[in-house]
Write an enzyme that holds these catalytic residues in place. Structure first.
Site, short mmCIF file in Angstrom:
data_model
loop_
_atom_site.label_atom_id
_atom_site.label_comp_id
_atom_site.label_asym_id
_atom_site.label_seq_id
_atom_site.Cartn_x
_atom_site.Cartn_y
_atom_site.Cartn_z
N ASP A 148 3.20 3.49 6.66
CA ASP A 148 2.45 3.29 7.91
C ASP A 148 3.31 2.84 9.07
OD1 ASP A 148 2.95 0.59 6.92
OD2 ASP A 148 1.45 -0.07 8.35
N GLU B 107 7.91 2.46 -5.93
CA GLU B 107 7.97 1.94 -4.55
C GLU B 107 8.06 3.09 -3.56
OE1 GLU B 107 7.57 -0.06 -2.31
OE2 GLU B 107 8.73 -1.90 -2.42
N ASP B 108 7.63 2.84 -2.34
CA ASP B 108 7.72 3.86 -1.30
C ASP B 108 9.14 4.02 -0.80
OD1 ASP B 108 7.73 1.35 -0.08
OD2 ASP B 108 6.12 1.79 1.34
N LYS C 132 0.81 -1.20 0.00
CA LYS C 132 0.00 0.00 0.00
C LYS C 132 0.85 1.26 0.00
CE LYS C 132 -3.21 -2.41 3.03
NZ LYS C 132 -3.70 -2.48 4.42
N GLY C 133 2.10 1.13 0.42
CA GLY C 133 2.94 2.29 0.72
C GLY C 133 3.12 3.30 -0.40
N ARG D 204 -0.66 6.71 7.28
CA ARG D 204 -0.46 6.76 5.83
C ARG D 204 -0.96 8.08 5.25
NH1 ARG D 204 0.91 1.59 4.03
NH2 ARG D 204 -0.05 -0.14 5.15
N LYS E 48 17.22 4.01 2.04
CA LYS E 48 18.08 3.95 3.25
C LYS E 48 19.29 3.09 2.91
CE LYS E 48 14.31 3.05 6.31
NZ LYS E 48 13.85 2.41 7.55
N PHE F 139 13.02 4.97 11.23
CA PHE F 139 11.74 4.42 10.81
C PHE F 139 10.81 5.59 10.54
CE2 PHE F 139 7.59 2.47 10.92
CZ PHE F 139 7.82 1.36 10.14
N VAL F 140 10.30 5.66 9.31
CA VAL F 140 9.52 6.82 8.90
C VAL F 140 8.08 6.43 8.55
CG1 VAL F 140 11.49 8.18 8.11
CG2 VAL F 140 10.38 6.61 6.52
N ASP G 166 14.82 -0.40 1.63
CA ASP G 166 15.48 -0.52 2.93
C ASP G 166 16.57 -1.60 2.78
OD1 ASP G 166 15.79 -0.27 5.72
OD2 ASP G 166 14.17 -1.65 6.17
P1 5GP Z 1 13.03 -3.92 2.19
O1 5GP Z 1 12.58 -5.20 1.56
O2 5GP Z 1 13.79 -3.02 1.24
O3 5GP Z 1 13.77 -4.16 3.47
O4 5GP Z 1 11.75 -3.18 2.68
C1 5GP Z 1 10.88 -2.55 1.85
C2 5GP Z 1 9.55 -2.35 2.53
O5 5GP Z 1 9.66 -2.26 3.94
C3 5GP Z 1 8.97 -1.03 2.09
O6 5GP Z 1 8.23 -1.17 0.90
C4 5GP Z 1 8.14 -0.65 3.29
O7 5GP Z 1 6.86 -1.23 3.19
C5 5GP Z 1 8.86 -1.26 4.48
N1 5GP Z 1 9.72 -0.27 5.15
C6 5GP Z 1 11.07 -0.20 5.14
N2 5GP Z 1 11.50 0.85 5.87
C7 5GP Z 1 10.40 1.46 6.35
C8 5GP Z 1 10.19 2.64 7.15
O8 5GP Z 1 11.09 3.35 7.59
N3 5GP Z 1 8.89 2.94 7.40
C9 5GP Z 1 7.83 2.20 6.96
N4 5GP Z 1 6.63 2.61 7.28
N5 5GP Z 1 8.00 1.10 6.19
C10 5GP Z 1 9.26 0.75 5.89
#
Ligand code: 5GP
Length: 174
Positions: free
Chosen positions: A158, A98-99, A42-43, A164, A130, A151-152, A102
């Site tokens: 969310d 993508e939002d 949803k992000g 959101r 990040k 963490f944002v 990470d």
């Molecule tokens: P990754 O697979 O790159 O570790 O994580 C990606 C997903 O983790 C993002 O699409 C998001 O949904 C969630 N995520 C990662 N960091 C954050 C953050 O700081 N805040 C929030 N709300 N979601 C995050």
């Protein structure tokens, strides 16, 4: 529910709007016609909806949903496909929206499954990145903002399904 409101604003609504407009112009300059945009729910819903409003010319859209964080602020490293696309990607110029990237695990998974569907081009735009948290080296072609290990929430992102709707990116103390 524990109230963990954002303790401060990291990126204001004005900064977001300005940067998203710049990204839209950059993407449109690279792909002036027939871009097929996939938002990852949803992000990414708010980022995608602003991004496309800053774009002239033809754009088609589709949505998919994945889950990587069960609840809270820690990652399991496990990615589940919750909703697949409605349309074929065959021969299309595709942009994944993508939002946040990470660890990079979610995006790596998405790029792999979408590349297998024969798009003509596959690129990725992330609002936030990040880099200090990366576990896998994943290609991101357009990045809105690079941030430290916080963490944002807000602007689509969310914490336990809250926040959101905020028009800015805020910090949650973890
Ligand atoms: P990754 O697979 O790159 O570790 O994580 C990606 C997903 O983790 C993002 O699409 C998001 O949904 C969630 N995520 C990662 N960091 C954050 C953050 O700081 N805040 C929030 N709300 N979601 C995050």
């Amino acid at each position: 529910m524990v109230d963990r409101r954002p303790s401060s604003v990291l990126i204001s609504a004005e900064q977001l709007q300005r940067r998203v407009a710049e990204l839209a112009a950059e993407i449109r300059a690279d792909y002036p016609e027939n871009l097929h945009i996939i938002a990852v729910l949803k992000g990414a819903f708010m980022f995608m909806s602003d991004l496309v409003r800053f774009m002239d010319g033809s754009v088609s859209m589709d949505f998919m949903a994945v889950s990587s964080y069960a609840k809270g602020t820690t990652t399991s490293g496990e990615v589940r496909l919750l909703k697949d696309l409605d349309m074929s990607l065959d021969g299309k110029d595709v942009l994944i929206v993508e939002d946040i990237v990470d660890t990079g695990l979610t995006l790596t998974y998405l790029q792999e499954i979408l590349r297998a569907r024969n798009p003509r081009m596959l690129r990725t735009a992330c609002l936030l990145s990040k880099p200090s948290r990366r576990k896998v080296d994943v290609a991101v072609d357009y990045v809105g903002f690079t941030i430290d290990d916080h963490f944002v929430v807000g602007y689509g992102l969310d914490y336990a399904e809250q926040y959101r709707n905020l028009p800015y990116i805020g910090l949650i103390e973890t």
